[in-house]
Design an enzyme around this catalytic site. Structure first.
Site, PDB file in Angstrom:
ATOM      1  N   CYS A 117       4.418   4.626   7.082  1.00 29.79           N
ATOM      2  CA  CYS A 117       4.802   3.219   7.308  1.00 29.79           C
ATOM      3  C   CYS A 117       6.256   2.923   6.966  1.00 29.79           C
ATOM      4  O   CYS A 117       6.791   1.895   7.357  1.00 29.79           O
ATOM      5  CB  CYS A 117       3.900   2.294   6.506  1.00 29.79           C
ATOM      6  SG  CYS A 117       2.165   2.570   6.831  1.00 29.79           S
ATOM      7  N   HIS A 258       6.867  -4.533   4.922  1.00 28.61           N
ATOM      8  CA  HIS A 258       5.827  -3.830   5.685  1.00 28.61           C
ATOM      9  C   HIS A 258       4.560  -4.681   5.647  1.00 28.61           C
ATOM     10  O   HIS A 258       4.152  -5.181   4.596  1.00 28.61           O
ATOM     11  CB  HIS A 258       5.600  -2.449   5.060  1.00 28.61           C
ATOM     12  CG  HIS A 258       4.414  -1.739   5.624  1.00 28.61           C
ATOM     13  ND1 HIS A 258       4.150  -1.702   6.975  1.00 28.61           N
ATOM     14  CD2 HIS A 258       3.401  -1.054   5.016  1.00 28.61           C
ATOM     15  CE1 HIS A 258       3.035  -1.019   7.167  1.00 28.61           C
ATOM     16  NE2 HIS A 258       2.562  -0.622   6.005  1.00 28.61           N
ATOM     17  N   ASN A 288      -2.105  -3.730  10.145  1.00 28.19           N
ATOM     18  CA  ASN A 288      -1.075  -2.796   9.694  1.00 28.19           C
ATOM     19  C   ASN A 288      -0.744  -1.839  10.843  1.00 28.19           C
ATOM     20  O   ASN A 288      -1.567  -1.006  11.209  1.00 28.19           O
ATOM     21  CB  ASN A 288      -1.605  -2.039   8.471  1.00 28.19           C
ATOM     22  CG  ASN A 288      -0.618  -1.033   7.915  1.00 28.19           C
ATOM     23  OD1 ASN A 288       0.404  -0.734   8.534  1.00 28.19           O
ATOM     24  ND2 ASN A 288      -0.931  -0.492   6.747  1.00 28.19           N
TER      25      ASN A 288
END
Ligand code: ACO
Length: 331
Positions: A117, A258, A288
């Protein structure tokens, strides 16, 4: 070629989300879960899943096309392509090479970044350094993921969290000093890789009947441990970069973290002592999207008027590895 003293700036951004919307109620048809549980624990309401045959490279190319258009440059000027992904179309060749071909870009340096990520933030920092070296002229940085391709739809603790999509930026140089990419940091701690990983499919555990039976080709996560680490490293990366760039948290117009979990973002906001209105959040719509998340959020923030000339924006991420990174942009 750039003078090593030029500012490196973001010339344009773009994003792409697949059409298919999958709500929490839809997920409850697949695993034993509920809209209430998912929203309370994560803030996520829905996510997008790629269509059959729609791969990471296709989403990356779609976002990149929009970023190039937004930058208003001639695509032939691009001489560096970085694609951050943990769900490449295939282990090799790189998705960056596929994007180069799909968009008909110059036959330039192209490679993937594997930092889960954190990949997009790593990508911005790497592209900035490579442009600062004077050896490259314009860089395309893309974060793209087809996480639906590696989710275990028998594991409710992971499959409800993730979605697909892509975010992209074109970077180049500017003669104006003190603007653009004014600082970046990154870090990694590989001592506990198993807390978030895809165990099989690499050279350590090649595909086989045992790995398939053990469902080792899917994403595995120790959610509680990742949560704890995420709060710690996102906070630390942010404060380290504020210190490095001599910026006060109060002077940040916007933080783009994030987009993993609303509770992780809340902890970060509290730790930095900044108002929640100064934090960009879109995880309710997309879940996500790993390496794509900061790129998608940055593009939405720019095009919805959340970023104005002169604003200071902090981008910060964490991911499997464990990896973390942050970058400061002055617009
Ligand atoms: N629906 C309903 N119940 C569920 C679900 C679900 N989807 N998933 C788990 N549960 C249950 C568990 O089985 C457990 O039940 P039990 O108490 O009977 O055993 C209960 O809910 C609580 O589970 P916890 O794991 O304790 O829930 P927690 O509050 O820790 O939240 C979560 C779980 C949302 C995964 C959280 O730990 C988290 O967000 N962690 C961080 C994840 C993350 O950010 N990952 C991305 C990393 S970035 C990258 O590189 C990809």
């Amino acid at each position: 070629m750039n003078s090593p003293l030029s500012s490196i700036v973001i010339l344009g951004t773009g994003s792409y989300l697949p059409e298919r919307i999958v709500t929490n109620d839809d997920m409850a048809q697949i695993v034993e879960t509920s809209d209430e549980w998912i929203q309370a624990r994560t803030g996520i309401r829905q996510r997008r899943f790629a269509a059959e045959g729609e791969n990471t490279s296709h989403m990356a190319s779609a976002a990149a096309r929009r970023a190039i258009e937004d930058a208003g440059i001639d695509p032939t000027e691009i001489d560096l392509i970085l694609v951050a992904t943990m769900t490449p179309d295939m282990p090799f060749p790189s998705t960056a090479c596929l994007v180069q071909s799909q968009l008909g870009l110059p036959q330039c340096t192209a490679f993937d970044i594997q930092a889960a990520c954190t990949g997009y933030v790593y990508g911005l920092n790497i592209a900035t350094s490579m442009l600062q070296s004077g050896n490259y002229n314009k860089a395309l940085v893309v974060g793209a993921e087809k996480l639906s391709g590696i989710l275990d739809f028998e594991d409710r603790s992971t499959c409800v969290l993730f979605g697909d999509g892509a975010g992209a930026a074109v970077l180049g140089c500017s003669d104006v000093s003190g603007v653009g990419m004014i600082g970046g940091i990154g870090g990694a701690d590989g001592s506990n890789p198993e807390i978030l990983c895809q165990p099989a499919g690499g050279s350590a555990i090649p595909p086989g009947t045992d790995s398939l039976a053990a469902r080792q080709h899917f994403l595995k996560m120790n959610g509680k441990e990742i949560f704890k680490q995420a709060v710690r490293v996102m906070g630390q990366a942010s404060t380290d970069l504020l210190e490095k760039t001599a910026v006060d948290a109060d002077d940040l117009a916007l933080i783009i973290p994030h987009q993993a979990n609303l509770r992780i973002i809340d902890s970060l906001t509290k730790r930095l002592g900044i108002p929640v209105d100064n934090v960009f959040i879109n995880l309710q719509d997309y879940g996500n999207t790993s390496a794509a998340s900061v790129g998608i959020a940055l593009d939405e923030a720019r095009h919805s008027g959340r970023i104005k000339t002169g604003d200071l924006t902090l981008l910060v991420a964490f991911g499997a590895g464990l990896t973390w990174g942050a970058t400061m942009v002055k617009w």
